[in-house]
Design an enzyme around this catalytic site. Sequence first.
Site, PDB file in Angstrom:
ATOM      1  N   THR A 169      16.136 -43.228  13.699  1.00 40.26           N
ATOM      2  CA  THR A 169      16.219 -43.359  12.005  1.00 40.26           C
ATOM      3  C   THR A 169      17.590 -44.056  11.781  1.00 40.26           C
ATOM      4  OG1 THR A 169      14.759 -41.577  11.239  1.00 40.26           O
ATOM      5  CG2 THR A 169      16.417 -42.449   9.812  1.00 40.26           C
ATOM      6  N   ASP A 191      12.064 -45.518  18.771  1.00 40.32           N
ATOM      7  CA  ASP A 191      11.639 -44.057  18.097  1.00 40.32           C
ATOM      8  C   ASP A 191      12.036 -43.198  19.100  1.00 40.32           C
ATOM      9  OD1 ASP A 191       9.964 -42.598  15.557  1.00 40.32           O
ATOM     10  OD2 ASP A 191      10.313 -41.627  17.220  1.00 40.32           O
ATOM     11  N   SER A 192      12.677 -42.116  19.114  1.00 42.29           N
ATOM     12  CA  SER A 192      12.967 -41.302  20.092  1.00 42.29           C
ATOM     13  C   SER A 192      11.908 -40.392  20.639  1.00 42.29           C
ATOM     14  CB  SER A 192      14.248 -40.295  19.943  1.00 42.29           C
ATOM     15  OG  SER A 192      13.801 -39.242  18.838  1.00 42.29           O
ATOM     16  N   SER A 193      10.844 -40.203  19.942  1.00 42.12           N
ATOM     17  CA  SER A 193       9.695 -39.634  20.744  1.00 42.12           C
ATOM     18  C   SER A 193       9.131 -40.606  21.902  1.00 42.12           C
ATOM     19  CB  SER A 193       8.370 -39.761  19.559  1.00 42.12           C
ATOM     20  OG  SER A 193       8.715 -39.843  18.335  1.00 42.12           O
ATOM     21  N   THR A 253      16.680 -38.276  15.948  1.00 41.01           N
ATOM     22  CA  THR A 253      16.787 -37.046  16.159  1.00 41.01           C
ATOM     23  C   THR A 253      15.579 -36.176  16.967  1.00 41.01           C
ATOM     24  OG1 THR A 253      15.651 -36.527  13.921  1.00 41.01           O
ATOM     25  CG2 THR A 253      18.010 -36.945  13.790  1.00 41.01           C
ATOM     26  N   ASP A 254      14.698 -36.594  16.979  1.00 41.68           N
ATOM     27  CA  ASP A 254      13.182 -35.908  17.343  1.00 41.68           C
ATOM     28  C   ASP A 254      13.511 -35.319  18.858  1.00 41.68           C
ATOM     29  OD1 ASP A 254      12.073 -36.032  15.051  1.00 41.68           O
ATOM     30  OD2 ASP A 254      10.636 -37.638  15.656  1.00 41.68           O
ATOM     31  N   CYS A 270      12.088 -16.897  21.115  1.00 37.38           N
ATOM     32  CA  CYS A 270      13.129 -16.661  20.166  1.00 37.38           C
ATOM     33  C   CYS A 270      14.285 -17.655  20.272  1.00 37.38           C
ATOM     34  CB  CYS A 270      13.661 -15.163  20.339  1.00 37.38           C
ATOM     35  SG  CYS A 270      12.465 -13.767  20.392  1.00 37.38           S
TER      36      CYS A 270
HETATM   37  N1  ASP Z   1      11.429 -40.196  14.630  1.00 40.86           N
HETATM   38  C1  ASP Z   1      12.577 -40.575  14.628  1.00 40.86           C
HETATM   39  C2  ASP Z   1      13.321 -40.527  16.046  1.00 40.86           C
HETATM   40  O1  ASP Z   1      13.401 -39.553  16.555  1.00 40.86           O
HETATM   41  C3  ASP Z   1      13.325 -39.617  13.739  1.00 40.86           C
HETATM   42  C4  ASP Z   1      14.654 -39.489  13.769  1.00 40.86           C
HETATM   43  O2  ASP Z   1      15.507 -40.488  14.199  1.00 40.86           O
HETATM   44  O3  ASP Z   1      15.341 -38.779  12.767  1.00 40.86           O
HETATM   45  O4  ASP Z   1      13.466 -41.541  16.508  1.00 40.86           O
END
Ligand code: ASP
Length: 344
Positions: A19, A64-66, A96-97, A279
């Site tokens: 992102t 996209d990090s996915s 972030t993913d 947890c």
């Molecule tokens: N789907 C995005 C990614 O991980 C989300 C992000 O960057 O916050 O590439």
Amino acid sequence: MRSIDSESKRILVIYTGGTIGMVNTPQGYAPQKEAFHALLNSLPELHARAMPQWDIVDMEPLLDSSNITVVEWNAIGRMIAERYDAYDGFVILHGTDTMAYTASALSFMLRYNNKPVVLTGSQIPLCEIRNDARDNLITALLIAAGGMVHEVCLYFGGKLLRGNRTIKYSADDLIAFESPNYPALAEAGIAIRYNRAALLPPCKGDFSLQPLENFPIGVIKVFPGIQFDLFDSIMTERLRGIVIETFGAGNIPGHAGALLPIIRRASENGTIIIVCSQCPHGTVSLGAYETSSALREAGAVSGYDITTEAAVAKLYYLFSRGLSSDAIRTRMERSLRGEISPAR
Ligand code: ASP
């Protein structure tokens, strides 16, 4: 506090996608190298005198990090290794993913690393007027230039965290990451305040990169009513390692012992079985309850308070080093890069 000579430091920014660098396209947000570079060049604060000198390289393709896999971890690792001596620190811009997985993987792959490697990203792209990208990027650059950190870490929403301790905790808050079992390495308020006692000390040895191979490993999360026999078919000798996310301190449902024969067989086949907890906070303690002692007897090892993200990355790393099953089991129960807390 920030070191006063940040401006004399050279930092390499590695843009992988996510992102932070996405721009508006007719199809929605998408990473676009040229537009992102133009945006970075147009921000005077990134070129202010107090900032370190920085260069940027892009991963090809931007993702996209996915979609990030072991292949991209190796590509990022190579970008660092090839320029290790030329830069004082590294900032990795990442979605972030899966940032917590990449941070964990790099912490193992960069052997004898003594330089700051700071992963960051944002929940709102830099191209938007209201965004968290600007602060995350500027502060990550200052931390990378600060000379205090000798490890792979993650900066997000005002906190610097040890990379292999992080989990993505929120899908929409600007404070998206947590380090549930280890204190923050630094807090960025009016000043950047480091928690010196929490930082890894510099290490002795020659830096090297351990590339990873995509070994067949798995993660199982137990839940009430889980039908263990369904997993029988995947627990074959092909499966090299498995992380079991158990209840609480390492407990699994009894179900007349349904899982244990499967685990015993997997362990006899050479599969490494790591017990983690669902947890986020606290540690696995095999043997504390009847429902967990059988796991150890069946051949599983304790991940203690390791995150699932770090356990997955550590398995890839140890398999890629070509170690024996016994050596891998021993190392999974030991901290290699500060990913497990010392026994209390
Ligand atoms: N789907 C995005 C990614 O991980 C989300 C992000 O960057 O916050 O590439």
